[in-house]
Design an enzyme around this catalytic site. Structure first.
Site, PDB file in Angstrom:
ATOM      1  N   ALA A 119       0.917  -1.348  -0.154  1.00  0.00           N
ATOM      2  CA  ALA A 119      -0.003  -0.116   0.031  1.00  0.00           C
ATOM      3  C   ALA A 119       0.713   1.337  -0.071  1.00  0.00           C
ATOM      4  O   ALA A 119       0.407   2.396  -0.740  1.00  0.00           O
ATOM      5  CB  ALA A 119      -0.975   0.093   1.227  1.00  0.00           C
ATOM      6  N   HIS A 160       2.554  -6.866  -5.556  1.00  0.00           N
ATOM      7  CA  HIS A 160       2.191  -8.374  -5.445  1.00  0.00           C
ATOM      8  C   HIS A 160       1.725  -9.053  -6.691  1.00  0.00           C
ATOM      9  O   HIS A 160       0.908 -10.072  -6.715  1.00  0.00           O
ATOM     10  CB  HIS A 160       0.984  -8.629  -4.367  1.00  0.00           C
ATOM     11  N   GLU A 218       6.366  -9.918  -6.029  1.00  0.00           N
ATOM     12  CA  GLU A 218       7.043  -9.871  -4.734  1.00  0.00           C
ATOM     13  C   GLU A 218       8.489 -10.261  -4.789  1.00  0.00           C
ATOM     14  O   GLU A 218       9.025 -11.279  -5.498  1.00  0.00           O
ATOM     15  CB  GLU A 218       6.412 -10.704  -3.918  1.00  0.00           C
TER      16      GLU A 218
END
Length: 229
Positions: free
Chosen positions: A114, A150, A185
């Protein structure tokens, strides 16, 4: 500007473990940082700060209001729900304060998940559910493209909805002037002035307009900051 944007906080090696050499090089000897924990919804912010401090070695102070930013040369924005993060930053007056500090080279910006989304022009390419109304989807705009943290390019057996790639291609078609990088990731983006580089062990994917998605390895990203031909 100096930014370090991580796709995630966790890899198989542990919490921030694989990123620590890059984080320490980025910090350049800074040991105190202001921590923005607002993306955490179920985890108490004090516990979130404790975990990050323990993993990173930074002495952290939790942000409260805009004036708190004046005493720090490093701002760390943790992951969680991007809508919650943006709402809290906007309501506390922290959003504009972060932009001012970082864009004027008065503070470095480290964010993951985020926190990486928040550095973008908008939060439209987050993977999160809009659990709160942030008032607007416009974010910090510290970089001129979107990040999808991600990122995975998979089609799950028995799943008949759109894949991640299809969703990001939809965004690229609807927003032809706003590219998106699908950031796996373990990868990260390093911004130093006008230089923006993809780093890490995995290939990312670049989505732009109606062009086919483009896989890319580590290195400088496509021309940005208005220098397109």
């Amino acid at each position: 500007m100096e930014l370090l944007l991580l796709s995630s906080s966790r890899t198989p090696a542990g919490y921030l473990t694989d990123y620590l050499p890059e984080i320490r090089a980025f910090a350049g000897g800074i040991r105190r940082a202001l921590f923005v924990p607002f993306a955490a919804v179920r985890l108490p912010w004090e516990e979130f700060a404790r975990r990050v401090a323990e993993a990173s070695g930074f002495a952290l102070t939790i942000a409260g209001e805009a004036s708190d930013l004046n005493d720090y040369e490093l701002i760390i924005v943790g992951g969680g729900n991007t809508f919650q993060l943006l709402k809290q930053c906007r309501e506390r007056g922290v959003l504009q304060a972060i932009h001012s500090r970082v864009s004027q080279d008065k503070a470095k910006y480290l964010g993951w998940s985020a926190g990486a989304n928040l550095a973008c022009p908008t939060i439209k390419t987050t993977n999160d559910m809009p659990i709160v109304d942030p008032g607007s989807l416009e974010a910090l705009g510290l970089i001129p493209f979107q990040v999808n943290p991600h990122y995975v390019s998979v089609s799950l057996p028995g799943h008949h909805g759109e894949t991640r790639d299809e969703r990001l291609e939809e965004f690229a078609h609807a927003n032809p002037d706003l590219p998106v990088i699908g950031l796996p990731e373990g990868d990260w983006i390093r911004v130093a002035g006008n230089s923006i580089e993809l780093r890490g062990p995995h290939r990312a994917t670049w989505f732009e307009g109606a062009r086919p998605p483009t896989p890319m390895g580590a290195g400088r990203l496509p021309p940005l900051f208005g220098d397109r031909k």
